[in-house]
Design an enzyme around this catalytic site. Sequence first.
Site, short mmCIF file in Angstrom:
data_model
loop_
_atom_site.label_atom_id
_atom_site.label_comp_id
_atom_site.label_asym_id
_atom_site.label_seq_id
_atom_site.Cartn_x
_atom_site.Cartn_y
_atom_site.Cartn_z
N LYS A 172 -68.00 -32.07 -73.13
CA LYS A 172 -68.75 -33.11 -72.39
C LYS A 172 -69.14 -34.21 -73.35
CE LYS A 172 -73.22 -32.37 -70.88
NZ LYS A 172 -74.28 -32.24 -69.87
C1 R5P Z 1 -78.18 -33.12 -72.20
O1 R5P Z 1 -78.08 -32.64 -73.31
C2 R5P Z 1 -78.02 -32.31 -71.05
O2 R5P Z 1 -77.09 -31.31 -71.38
C3 R5P Z 1 -77.58 -32.96 -69.76
O3 R5P Z 1 -77.05 -31.94 -68.99
C4 R5P Z 1 -76.53 -34.02 -69.88
O4 R5P Z 1 -76.97 -35.07 -70.68
C5 R5P Z 1 -76.07 -34.52 -68.52
O5 R5P Z 1 -77.11 -35.06 -67.81
P1 R5P Z 1 -77.27 -36.62 -67.61
O6 R5P Z 1 -76.21 -37.04 -66.65
O7 R5P Z 1 -78.64 -36.78 -67.06
O8 R5P Z 1 -77.09 -37.29 -68.95
#
Ligand code: R5P
Length: 266
Positions: A172
């Site tokens: 990710k």
């Molecule tokens: C961050 O470390 C978290 O793992 C979140 O799951 C990730 O950032 C995704 O969430 P967002 O779309 O709010 O950035």
Amino acid sequence: MGWGMKNRLSRIIKPDTGRTVMLAVDHGYFLGPTTGLQEPGKTIAPLLPYADTLMLTRGVLRACVPPTIDTPVVLRVSGGTSILGNLADEGTTVSMRDALRMNVAGVALSIFVGSELERKTLLALADLVNEAEEFGVPVLAVTAVGKEMVRDARYLGLACRIAAELGAHYVKTYYCEDFEKVVRNCPVPVVIAGGKKLPEHEALHLAANAVKNGAVGVDMGRNIFQSDHPVAMIRTVREIVHKDLPAKKAIEMYETLAKEKETVFA
Ligand code: R5P
């Protein structure tokens, strides 16, 4: 890749489209009761039917999500820090035994490439992959970005590639200019985080650009659950991810759905 690993991965990345909409609601692990997630169960329930995967921590899973759900879970297994401390100083927080007891489809851990603790987080990823391989559990490496890190293709490409080299099954990261290079140089599937809350039309553009440029989907949180119309938002993101709905049409769809009554979860 063994049968169990393939089976779990195909519960996360849907074989019919090769894409996934992951709903990220793990933010409390370092942000505490962040906006939109003060009562996680109430936030999650109306969004769940539209999420391919739920990404969260052990505590919220146990306390706020009924075990009868059919949605695959990707469990965050790194943490131990807060927004007040050194975020990169994470450790592994959940044993593989306990993750499997919760019947997870995958586990997720953050790496902090470029931080003074990068070695520690990268070796934690390698250790997690070693353990996960034994049980056929896919590992999502989350390329966390410190305040001082530039979110460009060079840096994110470095972090994604290293994660893949260490054995992460998918990665990710954030969307950036020249994102297609990040994807091209990463031999495993890439999903994007949404990042901080944006106006809805910008978040939809972001998701559309990401899939157009090779992401297999999103692991999106704040731009869904902090939206004025979270259900409309996740339904629209699904169309982008699984049906390549272009951004302009997606914005129209969101606006139409937003006018409809949101599902009320009691
Ligand atoms: C961050 O470390 C978290 O793992 C979140 O799951 C990730 O950032 C995704 O969430 P967002 O779309 O709010 O950035």
